[in-house]
Design an enzyme around this catalytic site. Sequence first.
Site, short mmCIF file in Angstrom:
data_model
loop_
_atom_site.label_atom_id
_atom_site.label_comp_id
_atom_site.label_asym_id
_atom_site.label_seq_id
_atom_site.Cartn_x
_atom_site.Cartn_y
_atom_site.Cartn_z
N CYS A 176 63.30 62.52 35.01
CA CYS A 176 64.37 62.56 34.00
C CYS A 176 65.65 62.95 34.73
O CYS A 176 65.67 63.03 35.96
CB CYS A 176 64.05 63.53 32.87
SG CYS A 176 63.95 65.26 33.36
N ASP A 177 66.70 63.19 34.00
CA ASP A 177 68.00 63.41 34.62
C ASP A 177 67.99 64.61 35.57
O ASP A 177 68.43 64.52 36.70
CB ASP A 177 69.07 63.62 33.55
CG ASP A 177 70.30 62.77 33.80
OD1 ASP A 177 70.19 61.81 34.58
OD2 ASP A 177 71.35 63.06 33.22
#
Length: 472
Positions: free
Chosen positions: A390-391
């Site tokens: 994810c980010d």
Amino acid sequence: MDTTESAGIKVFVQRFGRFLSGMFMPNIGAFIAWGLITALFIPTGWFPNESFASLVDPMIKFLLPLLIGYTGGKIIHDVRGGVIGAVVTMGVIVGADIPMFLGAMIVGPLSAWVLKKFDQSVEGKIPAGFEMLINNFSLGIFGGGMALIAFKGIGPIVQSISNVLAAGVDFLINTGLLPLANLIIEPAKVLFLNNAINHGILGPLALEQVHTAGKSIIYMLESNPGPGLGILLAYWLFGKGTVKQSAPGAVIIHFFGGIHEIYFPYILMNPRLILAVIGGGMAGTFTFSLLGAGLVGAPSPGSILAYLPLTPKGGYIAMFSGVIVAALVSFLIASLLLKTSKSNAEDDLEVATTKMKEMKASSKGSAVPAASAEQTVKSKEDVNKIVFSCDAGMGSSAMGASILRKKINAAGVPVTVINTAINDIPDDADIVITHKTLTDRARMKNPNAEHISIDNFLKSPEYDVLVERLSK
């Protein structure tokens, strides 16, 4: 200002916030280490120790800014960018009398960008055999020169800016107006603008406050889990159907796991509830201020479990009071709004979740979810490592990796499952699992891996399909 221009500004701010977050998030562990050493060994700590406490000042003045400068440079220009970022950050550190977090966030990426432009200008033009010589001396010359500039120019300027910001925060605290900050912070969280505020302004100011006062209330402005808890409890008691059933699980993930994104869809399905989190946030901050609460480090994620070790000696009553008051006020306002709402909330959660994903996608620079492109599906013999990404590599991907790891282990499949930030996807990843809004970026980072797109890290049918495929 038309809608398109407004949306463009919001996306720019969101991307800027993500960039700032990218400099801080990989180093949160170091900040927590410093916070724990501070809480334990300073004269007012749990176990005062003059020898161990001598680590506090060098870490905040040198180690932490250098880590930020290196990480910011690495984001721009990989390891070379990180090295020159650290070199130039040393210039702003020595050129100022305060911890240079803001300065590191400026000169780290800036110096890496300059070096990157130089490298691009000479690419393919260096005589054979001189590559290492040119690379080393170009970094040394640019790094040394920019460090001198940072020492004499940027450091003093940033110190002046930091002093003005710190004076503004002190004014809000001394006049009792600090709760007004939640008028901006709470809506910003739901719009995914919190990183720009939290890591760009609040974090550096909080660190300086800890350095001088031993704790900082600023750490608690955005991370307080109370307002979100109040929203979820109100849905648990007064919601209907799907939202009522999903609220208890969301409470655990939010309050104990610290993943605040879990309650955003509940607000988006009934936007009036933004008043509840604003009210809860302001009440919590007022209580923190009244009782002198503060933390010694950044609680990341914003979990009550992260609050506990970072609360200084004698500060637990003030900390718990602020969280409980915030939750109670948010709960009361949300309950009133839910009871008077005429919307069919039972059918709105899926719509709100989709809306949140679209908003988050725009904050990551992808307005449209990534389409599933054809790709080679790897056989089980070729799969040794599965990577969730994810980010930041710390929130939703960590939850997804934990869920799949349990399923993999239960099935007796000898495969490693890890989670990383999307910019850190390893080259030896065989399968990469991301939210569908991030799949295109993941493919660019590792085009040789098999990529699986999912909608929900917590419960995705793709998990069981993958486990069955690998266990045959």
